[in-house]
Design an enzyme around this catalytic site. Structure first.
Site, PDB file in Angstrom:
ATOM      1  N   LYS A   1     -31.980   7.669  26.125  1.00 15.45           N
ATOM      2  CA  LYS A   1     -30.651   7.610  26.403  1.00 15.45           C
ATOM      3  C   LYS A   1     -30.420   6.967  27.707  1.00 15.45           C
ATOM      4  O   LYS A   1     -31.333   6.528  28.747  1.00 15.45           O
ATOM      5  CB  LYS A   1     -30.495   9.191  27.097  1.00 15.45           C
ATOM      6  CG  LYS A   1     -30.834  10.301  26.190  1.00 15.45           C
ATOM      7  CD  LYS A   1     -29.512  10.689  25.600  1.00 15.45           C
ATOM      8  CE  LYS A   1     -28.889  11.941  26.333  1.00 15.45           C
ATOM      9  NZ  LYS A   1     -27.893  12.509  25.552  1.00 15.45           N
TER      10      LYS A   1
ATOM     11  N   LYS B   1     -26.977   5.576  19.277  1.00 17.28           N
ATOM     12  CA  LYS B   1     -26.759   6.982  19.328  1.00 17.28           C
ATOM     13  C   LYS B   1     -25.227   7.269  19.734  1.00 17.28           C
ATOM     14  O   LYS B   1     -24.791   7.389  20.943  1.00 17.28           O
ATOM     15  CB  LYS B   1     -27.473   7.669  20.487  1.00 17.28           C
ATOM     16  CG  LYS B   1     -27.615   9.128  20.567  1.00 17.28           C
ATOM     17  CD  LYS B   1     -28.644   9.803  21.183  1.00 17.28           C
ATOM     18  CE  LYS B   1     -28.758  11.201  20.931  1.00 17.28           C
ATOM     19  NZ  LYS B   1     -27.496  11.949  21.047  1.00 17.28           N
TER      20      LYS B   1
ATOM     21  N   GLU C   1     -31.066   2.490  15.828  1.00 16.24           N
ATOM     22  CA  GLU C   1     -29.824   2.449  15.552  1.00 16.24           C
ATOM     23  C   GLU C   1     -28.990   2.966  17.206  1.00 16.24           C
ATOM     24  O   GLU C   1     -29.665   3.279  18.029  1.00 16.24           O
ATOM     25  CB  GLU C   1     -29.514   3.375  14.686  1.00 16.24           C
ATOM     26  CG  GLU C   1     -30.201   3.337  13.196  1.00 16.24           C
ATOM     27  CD  GLU C   1     -30.005   4.781  12.731  1.00 16.24           C
ATOM     28  OE1 GLU C   1     -29.384   5.623  12.945  1.00 16.24           O
ATOM     29  OE2 GLU C   1     -30.700   5.001  11.559  1.00 16.24           O
TER      30      GLU C   1
ATOM     31  N   PHE D   1       0.824  -1.217  -0.104  1.00 17.57           N
ATOM     32  CA  PHE D   1      -0.054   0.070   0.113  1.00 17.57           C
ATOM     33  C   PHE D   1       1.038   1.192   0.023  1.00 17.57           C
ATOM     34  O   PHE D   1       0.708   2.217  -0.654  1.00 17.57           O
ATOM     35  CB  PHE D   1      -0.982  -0.093   1.203  1.00 17.57           C
ATOM     36  CG  PHE D   1      -1.874   1.165   1.329  1.00 17.57           C
ATOM     37  CD1 PHE D   1      -3.070   1.061   0.633  1.00 17.57           C
ATOM     38  CD2 PHE D   1      -1.606   2.222   1.920  1.00 17.57           C
ATOM     39  CE1 PHE D   1      -3.900   2.023   0.692  1.00 17.57           C
ATOM     40  CE2 PHE D   1      -2.333   3.343   1.830  1.00 17.57           C
ATOM     41  CZ  PHE D   1      -3.536   3.409   1.153  1.00 17.57           C
ATOM     42  N   ASP D   2       1.866   1.416   1.028  1.00 15.06           N
ATOM     43  CA  ASP D   2       2.775   2.516   0.738  1.00 15.06           C
ATOM     44  C   ASP D   2       3.462   2.626  -0.211  1.00 15.06           C
ATOM     45  O   ASP D   2       3.645   3.718  -0.751  1.00 15.06           O
ATOM     46  CB  ASP D   2       3.787   2.217   2.076  1.00 15.06           C
ATOM     47  CG  ASP D   2       3.176   2.410   3.421  1.00 15.06           C
ATOM     48  OD1 ASP D   2       2.109   2.779   3.370  1.00 15.06           O
ATOM     49  OD2 ASP D   2       3.869   1.849   4.372  1.00 15.06           O
TER      50      ASP D   2
ATOM     51  N   CYS E   1       9.711  13.664  48.643  1.00 16.77           N
ATOM     52  CA  CYS E   1      10.820  14.432  49.212  1.00 16.77           C
ATOM     53  C   CYS E   1      10.779  15.514  50.033  1.00 16.77           C
ATOM     54  O   CYS E   1      11.436  16.206  50.412  1.00 16.77           O
ATOM     55  CB  CYS E   1      11.940  14.434  48.148  1.00 16.77           C
ATOM     56  SG  CYS E   1      11.225  15.953  46.900  1.00 16.77           S
TER      57      CYS E   1
ATOM     58  N   ASP F   1     -21.859   8.853  20.336  1.00 18.94           N
ATOM     59  CA  ASP F   1     -21.417  10.109  21.303  1.00 18.94           C
ATOM     60  C   ASP F   1     -20.298  10.742  20.568  1.00 18.94           C
ATOM     61  O   ASP F   1     -18.890  10.371  21.010  1.00 18.94           O
ATOM     62  CB  ASP F   1     -21.065   9.533  22.454  1.00 18.94           C
ATOM     63  CG  ASP F   1     -21.257  10.645  23.650  1.00 18.94           C
ATOM     64  OD1 ASP F   1     -21.586  11.931  23.066  1.00 18.94           O
ATOM     65  OD2 ASP F   1     -20.774  10.737  24.797  1.00 18.94           O
TER      66      ASP F   1
ATOM     67  N   TYR G   1     -25.338   8.227   9.391  1.00 19.71           N
ATOM     68  CA  TYR G   1     -26.807   7.817   9.793  1.00 19.71           C
ATOM     69  C   TYR G   1     -28.043   8.376   9.040  1.00 19.71           C
ATOM     70  O   TYR G   1     -29.019   8.227   9.310  1.00 19.71           O
ATOM     71  CB  TYR G   1     -27.183   8.118  11.178  1.00 19.71           C
ATOM     72  CG  TYR G   1     -26.694   9.229  11.839  1.00 19.71           C
ATOM     73  CD1 TYR G   1     -27.446  10.474  11.311  1.00 19.71           C
ATOM     74  CD2 TYR G   1     -25.759   9.701  12.619  1.00 19.71           C
ATOM     75  CE1 TYR G   1     -27.215  11.818  11.678  1.00 19.71           C
ATOM     76  CE2 TYR G   1     -25.496  10.720  13.201  1.00 19.71           C
ATOM     77  CZ  TYR G   1     -26.086  11.982  12.655  1.00 19.71           C
ATOM     78  OH  TYR G   1     -25.835  13.145  13.027  1.00 19.71           O
TER      79      TYR G   1
ATOM     80  N   CYS H   1      14.498  14.180  44.165  1.00 19.22           N
ATOM     81  CA  CYS H   1      13.037  13.504  44.454  1.00 19.22           C
ATOM     82  C   CYS H   1      13.324  11.946  43.939  1.00 19.22           C
ATOM     83  O   CYS H   1      13.395  11.748  42.945  1.00 19.22           O
ATOM     84  CB  CYS H   1      12.328  13.994  43.701  1.00 19.22           C
ATOM     85  SG  CYS H   1      10.361  13.533  44.237  1.00 19.22           S
TER      86      CYS H   1
ATOM     87  N   CYS I   1       5.887  17.686  48.353  1.00 17.64           N
ATOM     88  CA  CYS I   1       6.209  16.637  47.842  1.00 17.64           C
ATOM     89  C   CYS I   1       5.716  15.522  48.731  1.00 17.64           C
ATOM     90  O   CYS I   1       6.426  15.313  49.826  1.00 17.64           O
ATOM     91  CB  CYS I   1       7.415  16.547  46.949  1.00 17.64           C
ATOM     92  SG  CYS I   1       7.680  15.047  46.327  1.00 17.64           S
TER      93      CYS I   1
ATOM     94  N   CYS J   1       6.705  19.065  41.540  1.00 19.69           N
ATOM     95  CA  CYS J   1       7.615  18.968  42.722  1.00 19.69           C
ATOM     96  C   CYS J   1       9.136  19.301  41.791  1.00 19.69           C
ATOM     97  O   CYS J   1       9.414  18.724  40.696  1.00 19.69           O
ATOM     98  CB  CYS J   1       8.052  17.592  43.308  1.00 19.69           C
ATOM     99  SG  CYS J   1       9.494  17.351  44.028  1.00 19.69           S
TER     100      CYS J   1
END
Ligand code: IVH
Length: 672
Positions: free
Chosen positions: A316, A115, A113, A37-38, A413, A117, A225, A434, A410, A428
Site C-alpha cells: 500500500k 491495486k 498489478e 452509433f446512435d 450581509c 481503489d 484482475y 445578500c 453571513c 444565508c
C-alpha cells in the site's frame, strides 16, 4: 419486416453495436461516428419495441439503463471472495518474495498489478453471455447488482473470440474515473448540492442505486484482475488475464506498464517505485500495487490463510499527506446561499503542487476534527481538485489554541444563518439582499450553459450590482445605453455588444431559461425533464408536489424546492418580468406537434421502400423539420434517403456527386 427477418437484424445490430462499444470504450479507437452509433442503437431499440419477445437481456440497449431494482437479491459466491494481506514496507515485500522462492527450486515468476481503489465485483458468464454481477458482500454472500453493472460500457454483455469456459466468473474492480467524478461534483456545486467526498464511496453508492439509468449516466469503469473457473484455462495468471482481454474485457495492458511479469525482487521494486510517482497521472485512484505468484500450481502449493491467499500481497502506498499550519478559516457564500468553510493554510508542497487552501465541507466536519486556529493539520489530496483537511497533529497543539467557533451570521450581509433539519450545510436566508447571492445568481443566469449572454462577464455583473443598476436577472432587460456609458471601463462598443447579447437571450429555449432561473436542485438535466414534461412555466407553476414527483428522476426534495420557488411572491414577480421581456417560457407549439428546423437548408431525395414509414410519411417529416424534398439527385442534394430496392443508378449518381446516402435509422436519428 416479419419476425424471422427482425430476429436476424436484431442479432446483426447487437453484434455490431457490441463491436463498436468495444472499439470505443476498451480500445479507445472508434471506427464510426457517435451519430452513426446512435442511429444503429435507435434501430435496435425500435425493433425490440416492435418484437418484444426478441429483446435479449444482454442487448446493447441495456447499456442506457432503465431497469429498476427494488431490492438486490442475495447470492452465494461460487468461489469465496477473499481479501489480500497488506504491507506498508518494502521489507515485507522482500520477506514475501523470499518465502515464495523457498517453495521451489524452479524459477519464480510474479505478476505486478495496480491495486485499484474501487468496488470489487464478480461477474459470471454462461456460454459467453453475461449472467450476473455480484458484489463482494461479506466474502461469502453478495448482492446481485446486474442491471447496474450492465450499464458499464467496458463490461461485455456478449464475449468476443473463443476459448472461454462455458461457465466462469471474472473478478475485477469498478471505479469512478476521476474526470467523471470531478464533473459530477462540479455539477453538484452548480446546483448548490453537497459535494461527494471521494470517488470510491461514490462508486459504491452509485452501484447500490435502484435506478440503473442513473448509474448509466455516471460513466463508471472497470478493470478485471482474475478469472475463476472449474475448467483449466491456462497455466498462469498473466496468460489468463491476457486471454480475458481477447474475450473483450478491459484488462490492464503490459504496453502501458499496468501489469508486468517480474522475475526478481528488483523487478518488483521497480514496478512499485514507478507507480508510487506515476499514479498521480492516472485518471483513477489506486492505493497500492498487488504482487501475485504467476504459476497456478505454485499458487496452490503456497495455499491460503483463513482470509487471504499466501501467493499474493498488496503493497500500500502511503496516502499523500502533509502537515501544515491552519492560519484561518474563511467562509464562502454560494449563489444558493450555502456556506462553505475553507481552511487557509501556510503554503505547503503536496503531490507536486503548492497548497494554500483546503476544503472543510461544513460545520460538522470542523467539529469532528476539533479544529483550532494555529493547529498543525494533515492535508491530503485524493482524486478531488481541492485538497482536504483529514486530521490534526495533536502532539503539536499549543495549549492556547482555542476551538473554532462556526460563524452564526453571513460574512457578506450579516444576516443570521439557518440550518435546515437534516442538512449539513448552513445557509444565508437573505436571498434577495445578500450581495454575493445576488451576484452569483445573475452570473449563473448569464452563464454559457444557461442564457449564454455574450458581452457580459462576472466582473461586469459585479460592477452593475455595485452601481445599483441591477439587483436581479430581470433588471438586465431594463438596462439602457445611457445608464451604462458613464460607467468606468465601458465604451460604446462594449455597451452595444452587451445590449445585443441581452436581446439575443430571447431566443434561448425554455429548458435553458428554466435552468437559468437558478432554482435550488434544478440542474440542466432536471430542467430539461421538467420542460419536456410540462411544456410551459404556467403548468409547472400549477403542478402539485405529486405532479412533480410523477416526472422521471424528480424526487421529493427537488419537487419541494420547485414549489417553494414558484410559491415565493418575489420569484413570481421576477418570472413575470422575464415573461414581459419575452424570454421563452414554453416550448413552441410547432415543436410540440413535431415541427423543428433540424433539417433547415437540407435537401433530400427519397428512394426505395422503408420498414417503419411510408414514403409520404418521410416526406412530411422532412418538411416538418424544415428540410426540402426533391425528386432527383443533383449536386444540390444533401442526402439520399435509401430504402430497400433503390435503383442502382440513383445510388451511382449519388456516389459520383458525393451525396451522403443514409438509412431510415440515420434519418430518424437526425430528427430525434
Ligand atoms: S486480487 C484473493 N488484484 O483489493 C485476492 N485485488 O484486499 C483477490 N483489488 O477485494 C484479489 N486491485 O477488490 C486483486 N489487481 C488487484 C486488485 C485487487 C484491487 C481489491 C479487490 C479485493 C481487495 C483485496
Amino acid at each position: 419486416m416479419n419476425a424471422s427477418q427482425a430476429e436476424k437484424r436484431i442479432q446483426q445490430l447487437s453484434h455490431e453495436l457490441e463491436q463498436h462499444n468495444y472499439n470505443y470504450y476498451v480500445l479507445s479507437n472508434p471506427s464510426i461516428s457517435d451519430f452513426e452509433f446512435d442511429g444503429l442503437l435507435k434501430e435496435l431499440e425500435s425493433l425490440e419495441q416492435q418484437f418484444p419477445a426478441l429483446a435479449s437481456e444482454n442487448s446493447p440497449t441495456k447499456r442506457v439503463g432503465g431497469d429498476i431494482t427494488k431490492k438486490f437479491k442475495q447470492v452465494t459466491h461460487d468461489f469465496p471472495m477473499l481479501s489480500l494481506s497488506n504491507s506498508y514496507s518494502k521489507e515485507e515485500i522482500i520477506e514475501f518474495e523470499e518465502r515464495a522462492r523457498k517453495l521451489t527450486d524452479a524459477d519464480m515468476e510474479y505478476v505486478c498489478e495496480l491495486k485499484y481503489d474501487g468496488v470489487a465485483i464478480g461477474i459470471r458468464y454462461i456460454n459467453g453471455q453475461f449472467n450476473r454481477a455480484v458484489t463482494r458482500g461479506d466474502g461469502t454472500k453478495g448482492e446481485d447488482i446486474s442491471a447496474n453493472v450492465k450499464t458499464i460500457r467496458t463490461i461485455p454483455l456478449q464475449l468476443r473470440g473463443e476459448g472461454y469456459p462455458a461457465d466462469f466468473e471474472i473478478r475485477g474492480e469498478i471505479f469512478f474515473p476521476l474526470d467523471e467524478f470531478n464533473r459530477l461534483n462540479q455539477e453538484r456545486e452548480e446546483i448548490g448540492e453537497a459535494l461527494y467526498a471521494n470517488p470510491r464511496n461514490t462508486a459504491s453508492g452509485t452501484l447500490k442505486n435502484q435506478d440503473s439509468a442513473l448509474v448509466a449516466n455516471r460513466n463508471l469503469n472497470c478493470f478485471l484482475y482474475g478469472v475463476y473457473s472449474r475448467e483449466k484455462i491456462s497455466e498462469t495468471h498473466l496468460s489468463n488475464v491476457l486471454l480475458a482481454g481477447e474475450w473483450g474485457f478491459n484488462i490492464p495492458r503490459p504496453e502501458n506498464n499496468m501489469i508486468r511479469l517480474c522475475k526478481s525482487i528488483d523487478d518488483i521494486m521497480d514496478f512499485i517505485n514507478y507507480w508510487d510517482t506515476e499514479r498521480h497521472k492516472l485518471n483513477f485512484e489506486i492505493d497500492g500495487v498487488v504482487i501475485k505468484v504467476n504459476n497456478f500450481i505454485q499458487q496452490e502449493d503456497l495455499g491460503y490463510t483463513a482470509k487471504s491467499p499466501r501467493w499474493a500481497i498488496a503493497y500500500k502506498f502511503k496516502a499523500e499527506a502533509v502537515a501544515t499550519k491552519l492560519e484561518s478559516v474563511s467562509y464562502q457564500v454560494g449563489r444558493t446561499g450555502a456556506i462553505t468553510p475553507v481552511a487557509n493554510l501556510a503554503p505547503v508542497l503536496l503531490a507536486g503542487t503548492t497548497v494554500k487552501r483546503a476544503s472543510l465541507h461544513n460545520a460538522d466536519q470542523i467539529e469532528k476534527l476539533d479544529l483550532r486556529i494555529n493547529d498543525f493539520v494533515f492535508v491530503e489530496k485524493g482524486g478531488e481538485i481541492i485538497p482536504k483537511v483529514t486530521g490534526v497533529d495533536l502532539a503539536r497543539r499549543q495549549v492556547d489554541n482555542v476551538p473554532l467557533v462556526y460563524i452564526t451570521h453571513c460574512p457578506d450581509c450579516q444576516t443570521e444563518l439557518v440550518r435546515k433539519e437534516g442538512e449539513a450545510q448552513h445557509y444565508c436566508p437573505n436571498e434577495s439582499g445578500c450581495p454575493t447571492q445576488v451576484k452569483g445568481r445573475i452570473q449563473h443566469f448569464i452563464g454559457r450553459r444557461a442564457m449564454d449572454i455574450e458581452g457580459l462577464g462576472a466582473e461586469t455583473i459585479d460592477q452593475l450590482v455595485e452601481e445599483g443598476l441591477i439587483a436581479n436577472n430581470a433588471d438586465l432587460f431594463d438596462l439602457r445605453a445611457e445608464q451604462l456609458l458613464p460607467l468606468e471601463r465601458m465604451a460604446q462598443k462594449s455597451v452595444d455588444n452587451m445590449l445585443a447579447g441581452i436581446t439575443k437571450a430571447k431566443l434561448i429555449p425554455f429548458e435553458r431559461v428554466l435552468f437559468a432561473l437558478g432554482i435550488r436542485y434544478v440542474g440542466e438535466t432536471v430542467a430539461k425533464k421538467l420542460a419536456r414534461h410540462f411544456h410551459s412555466v404556467e403548468s409547472i407553476k400549477s403542478a402539485s408536489i405529486e405532479d412533480l414527483i410523477a416526472v422521471d428522476e424528480i424526487g421529493q426534495r427537488i419537487a419541494e424546492s420547485v414549489r417553494e420557488f414558484f410559491d415565493n411572491p418575489d420569484q413570481q414577480r421576477l418570472v413575470e418580468r422575464l415573461q414581459n421581456a419575452e424570454l421563452q417560457f414554453a416550448i413552441p407549439e410547432e415543436q410540440l406537434i413535431g415541427k423543428t428546423d433540424k433539417l433547415s437548408g437540407q435537401s433530400f431525395v427519397i428512394s426505395g421502400v422503408f420498414d417503419r414509414h411510408s414514403r409520404d410519411e418521410l416526406k412530411e417529416l422532412i418538411e416538418k423539420n424544415g428540410g426540402k424534398n426533391s425528386g432527383s439527385v443533383s449536386s444540390k442534394t444533401n442526402y439520399l434517403l435509401a430504402g430497400e430496392g433503390m435503383g442502382p443508378s440513383k445510388r451511382q449518381k449519388a456516389e459520383d456527386l458525393g451525396v451522403q446516402i443514409i438509412s431510415e435509422a440515420d434519418f430518424e436519428a437526425m430528427i430525434a
